[in-house]
Write a protein that holds these residues in place. Sequence first.
Motif, PDB file in Angstrom:
ATOM      1  N   VAL A  34      30.737  45.071  47.888  1.00  0.00           N
ATOM      2  CA  VAL A  34      30.604  43.820  48.865  1.00  0.00           C
ATOM      3  C   VAL A  34      29.864  42.895  48.183  1.00  0.00           C
ATOM      4  O   VAL A  34      28.795  43.241  47.280  1.00  0.00           O
ATOM      5  N   VAL A  35      29.941  41.743  48.373  1.00  0.00           N
ATOM      6  CA  VAL A  35      29.407  40.551  47.854  1.00  0.00           C
ATOM      7  C   VAL A  35      28.819  39.692  48.889  1.00  0.00           C
ATOM      8  O   VAL A  35      29.224  39.348  49.878  1.00  0.00           O
ATOM      9  N   VAL A  62      37.039  36.493  46.946  1.00  0.00           N
ATOM     10  CA  VAL A  62      36.220  37.635  47.055  1.00  0.00           C
ATOM     11  C   VAL A  62      36.931  38.712  47.312  1.00  0.00           C
ATOM     12  O   VAL A  62      37.484  39.905  46.534  1.00  0.00           O
ATOM     13  N   ARG A  63      37.851  38.594  48.579  1.00  0.00           N
ATOM     14  CA  ARG A  63      38.878  39.608  48.910  1.00  0.00           C
ATOM     15  C   ARG A  63      40.161  39.968  47.992  1.00  0.00           C
ATOM     16  O   ARG A  63      40.344  41.046  47.750  1.00  0.00           O
ATOM     17  N   ALA A  64      40.318  38.707  47.258  1.00  0.00           N
ATOM     18  CA  ALA A  64      41.566  38.855  46.211  1.00  0.00           C
ATOM     19  C   ALA A  64      41.041  39.713  44.948  1.00  0.00           C
ATOM     20  O   ALA A  64      42.197  40.311  44.581  1.00  0.00           O
ATOM     21  N   ILE A 300      31.719  27.204  42.492  1.00  0.00           N
ATOM     22  CA  ILE A 300      31.499  28.303  43.302  1.00  0.00           C
ATOM     23  C   ILE A 300      32.515  29.296  43.551  1.00  0.00           C
ATOM     24  O   ILE A 300      32.697  30.586  43.720  1.00  0.00           O
ATOM     25  N   LYS A 301      33.650  28.488  43.585  1.00  0.00           N
ATOM     26  CA  LYS A 301      35.087  29.553  43.556  1.00  0.00           C
ATOM     27  C   LYS A 301      35.142  30.411  42.276  1.00  0.00           C
ATOM     28  O   LYS A 301      35.363  31.582  42.271  1.00  0.00           O
ATOM     29  N   ASN A 302      34.692  29.919  41.143  1.00  0.00           N
ATOM     30  CA  ASN A 302      34.785  30.698  40.031  1.00  0.00           C
ATOM     31  C   ASN A 302      33.782  31.605  39.927  1.00  0.00           C
ATOM     32  O   ASN A 302      33.689  33.037  39.605  1.00  0.00           O
ATOM     33  N   ALA A 308      32.869  39.148  42.451  1.00  0.00           N
ATOM     34  CA  ALA A 308      33.382  40.025  43.109  1.00  0.00           C
ATOM     35  C   ALA A 308      33.885  41.225  42.161  1.00  0.00           C
ATOM     36  O   ALA A 308      33.876  42.365  42.321  1.00  0.00           O
ATOM     37  N   ARG A 309      34.505  40.641  41.025  1.00  0.00           N
ATOM     38  CA  ARG A 309      34.698  41.462  39.787  1.00  0.00           C
ATOM     39  C   ARG A 309      33.678  42.697  39.355  1.00  0.00           C
ATOM     40  O   ARG A 309      33.949  43.592  39.243  1.00  0.00           O
TER      41      ARG A 309
END
Length: 321
Positions: A34-35, A62-64, A300-302, A308-309
């Motif tokens: 979970v993030v 995050v889900r991807a 923020i996307k990066n 997430a990883r």
Amino acid sequence: MFRQITRRFHALASSKPFTITPEIQNALAKKGPVVALESTIISHGMPYPQNVETARAVEDIVRAQGAIPATIAILKGQVHIGLEDEKLEQLGKMGAKAQKSSRRDLALILSKRGYGATTVASTMILARAAGIPVFVTGGIGGVHRGADQSFDISADLTELGRTPVAVVCAGVKSILDIEKTLEVLETQGVSVTTIGERRFPAFYIPDSGFDSPSCVYDESEAAELIYHNHRLELNSGMVFAVPIPKEQAADTQSIQKAIDTALAEVRSNGISGKDETPFLLRRVSELTKGESLAANIALIKNNAKVGARIAVELSKSYTNS
């Protein structure tokens, strides 16, 4: 360590001030990845509807990667760990009407049944309480320029010294004094690590001009660091700095010129405290004609992808322990 987190999670899941979505409850119960995600970036960091679009895109990223996003906010005096679409939309439309909420503000907002957007510090507190060890944000707060006169130092730094949550970010916001911020983090005993590079990033640009105290090669090594931080029960946070990809970074000279202009406006207008950072970010975006905002969204996307990883790798460590 995980038993302590599980006991805390079950206590909060049944307490009135906390609402945790079933999806997140299920993931935490199974030691799944979970993030945590903050909400000030939604209310104060970007205009509507870009804020909501970016927040949803970050959750999708995050889900991807195989993790569950947990955007944290306070709505009507209730702490929400995870926001459904309509609540995310509501927060995005409210904008700055939702109070920017650090540690000192949490109890007050709950007592008044108010609306609060969580900062780095308060997101760390609430993520920790819910049993979420990894938190993704844009950039952390720090020592403000001219702090030798104003004593303006972000509560983020103190929180990092006492709350064991790993914060994945693009370094310290460029509007701040990065050198002094790194010194304060060292004093607080906070582990600061750059992923993939030796140089510490500066939010809009990948190189602040300062070396990072340490570096790791990839997300697996980052997860290993977090795992051992928990095993040692150091009770301090960790900063994982992720440089913005060079092709998405803002121009260094235009950013610095805009920051200098915005800082001069802050001083001349007497803006200080929690209003300073949102003002500076907004003015830098205006002065760079949106270049800084585009970089902010990209970073923020990066960060979300990397964070997430890390959460996925950390989940494996706990599952196998």
